[in-house]
Design a protein around this motif. Structure first.
Motif, PDB file in Angstrom:
ATOM      1  N   ASN A 143     -13.430  -3.229   4.383  1.00  0.00           N
ATOM      2  CA  ASN A 143     -12.347  -3.261   5.374  1.00  0.00           C
ATOM      3  C   ASN A 143     -12.487  -4.388   6.393  1.00  0.00           C
ATOM      4  N   ASP A 184      -7.031  -1.751   6.679  1.00  0.00           N
ATOM      5  CA  ASP A 184      -7.089  -0.335   6.319  1.00  0.00           C
ATOM      6  C   ASP A 184      -7.284   0.556   7.543  1.00  0.00           C
ATOM      7  N   LYS A 195       0.849  -1.188   0.000  1.00  0.00           N
ATOM      8  CA  LYS A 195       0.000   0.000   0.000  1.00  0.00           C
ATOM      9  C   LYS A 195       0.883   1.236   0.000  1.00  0.00           C
TER      10      LYS A 195
END
Length: 497
Positions: free
Chosen positions: A277, A289, A177
């Motif tokens: 999530n 997340d 990410k």
């Protein structure tokens, strides 16, 4: 190119901005998108940073072939030399560029951080470079993440800008990410740094994390390399038989409540519980997340300096490690409370812009995630009354109407056809969240922005993990809510907006 020598038409500016956005979106670690624009006989460089636009005029590039002068040639030569100089600068001087002709397949990480001998700053691990071909030999113990696919995600030019890649890391399924985050917000890696100091179950394992760029026009570029946590809960349950769903959903809710309670006890509030999530892998649920998370109690300098426990670093240490001011970030995040999250899964007070946010609001979001996951396959979310989004206040009032009765709630979310055990689970969660004294909350839940909600703790043991009940009930439902001076965060409220 544009023949107009005098001004730049608005539609041209829009096309340039769209192109700059596209470049930034396609190349995750790019610090800005340079667009060379020739209008009339003038060449300019439009540099689209994530925080703004910078325009550099390079000079004249066109000339009249019927009228030649040596001074005109010098002007053209000067412009071309500036242009070539910019194109040939090293990437660490001019900005980080990916190969524009091919998509990168791998990222290579440095083997160790840049911190000092005391361990401070050791999260500042840098990506050495991205490569567009397979790498067979990685020297000096550097970590190699090989990309298999890009996870599609819409991004905006302002606010957080996230790129997700699925791949493998040391033979394990992993996700990389890359996040452009405003420097006055909490880095996701800092939230994980705090969560991992105490046992918090059902969160991803973090293989590596750090800052690539600490401040570029008000944005930082951070990365988190983490375990792949499977698929969203709703997708995972699609192929399961009804009796399996009954057992799995009940177990998942226990795991989720334990995760959020442990995180809350550690001092971290997720604030973005949504269907995307909450993931499942090998019959275990994960909360992913944490990029919108808030550390509870960073509203003042005194709060930021305190230790939260013998096994945790002080907040100041975490802030120094990740390069931000704990007090400022704490106040901005408090001011951002009513605006952070996914509207479809926000609790009723949050949809009403309540400045008071705590763990009960995240637990309410869990209820909506559960109802979304057990919804019959033939229904579309957009056609469900409880998920029909016109605007936040309207959805808040709609949901308040649905909580007035168990049967109304089930029908309003199109889950009235599920098994008796799942209906019982949802009704118990409703009673916990909305009937603190065995009486349904009145309109103050959405109309009074300073309404302090409480929970019905008699209902908690029927769906919540026992340890979660123990951790949360200690605070009688107030659960480390922000102090009044944090709610009215003064100039920081304007800054957050």
């Amino acid at each position: 190119m544009d023949p107009n020598p005098i001004r730049t038409p608005e539609d041209t500016r829009g096309q340039l901005a769209d192109y700059g956005h596209w470049l930034n979106d396609q190349q995750a670690t790019r610090t800005f998108a340079p667009v060379f624009y020739l209008h009339g006989h003038i060449l300019t460089l439009h540099a689209y940073y994530r925080g703004g636009l910078y325009i550099i005029e390079l000079g004249e590039l066109c000339f009249d072939t019927n009228y030649w002068t040596s001074s005109g040639a010098k002007r053209i030569q000067s412009c071309l030399m500036q242009f070539w100089f910019l194109l040939t600068l090293e990437s660490d001087i001019f900005g980080h560029f990916c190969d524009v002709s091919k998509k990168p397949r791998s990222f290579i990480f440095s083997p160790k951080g840049k911190g000092d001998d005391n361990g401070k700053g050791d999260s500042k691990i840098e990506v050495l470079y991205s490569v567009s071909q397979d790498v067979k030999d990685v020297k000096d113990g550097a970590a190699l993440f090989c990309i298999k696919e890009t996870i599609a995600r819409y991004s905006y030019m302002i606010g957080r800008h996230v790129h997700l890649f699925k791949g493998t890391y040391n033979g394990c399924a992993a996700v990389l990410k890359l996040s452009w985050t405003p420097v006055n917000r909490l880095p996701e890696g800092a939230a994980y740094a705090i969560l991992n100091k105490r046992p918090v179950e059902c969160i991803p394992e973090i293989f590596s994390s750090g800052l690539l760029i600490s401040n570029l026009n008000g944005y930082r570029l951070e990365f988190v390399l983490m375990e792949d946590c499977g698929q969203p809960m709703a997708e995972y349950l699609k192929g399961k038989a009804n009796d399996q769903k009954d057992e799995l959903v009940s177990r998942f809710v226990e795991q989720l409540t334990l995760c959020l309670a442990q995180a809350n006890d550690t001092g971290v509030l997720h604030r973005d519980i949504s269907a995307g999530n909450v993931c499942v892998k090998n019959n275990k649920v994960y909360v992913i997340d944490w990029g919108c998370a808030k550390v509870i109690g960073w509203g003042t300098a005194e709060d930021a300096a305190r230790d939260t426990g013998p096994t945790q670093p002080s907040h100041i240490d975490v802030a120094e490690q990740w390069g931000f001011n704990a007090t400022t970030v704490g106040q901005v995040e408090v001011a951002k409370d009513p605006f952070t999250g996914t509207p479809l899964f926000m609790g009723i007070p949050m949809l009403s812009s309540s400045p008071i946010r705590g763990i009960l609001d995240d637990l309410e979001s869990i209820l909506y995630v559960v109802m979304d996951a057990v919804r019959p396959a033939g229904t579309n979310r957009d056609d469900v009354q409880g998920f029909k989004f016109l605007d936040s206040p309207s959805l808040a009032i709609t949901r308040w109407g649905l909580i007035q009765g168990g049967g109304i709630l089930l029908k309003g979310f199109s889950v009235d056809g599920i098994s008796p055990s799942l209906k019982k689970l949802i009704r118990v969660m409703r009673r916990f969240l909305f009937e603190p004294e065995n009486k349904v909350m009145n309109h103050q839940l959405w109309s009074n922005k300073k309404f302090v909600r409480r929970a019905n703790w008699d209902a908690a043991p029927e769906f919540m993990h026992p340890k979660a009940v123990e951790l949360l009930k200690e605070d009688n439902g107030q659960l480390k809510r922000p102090a009044e001076d944090e709610i009215n965060a003064g100039p920081f409220k304007k800054l957050a907006l």
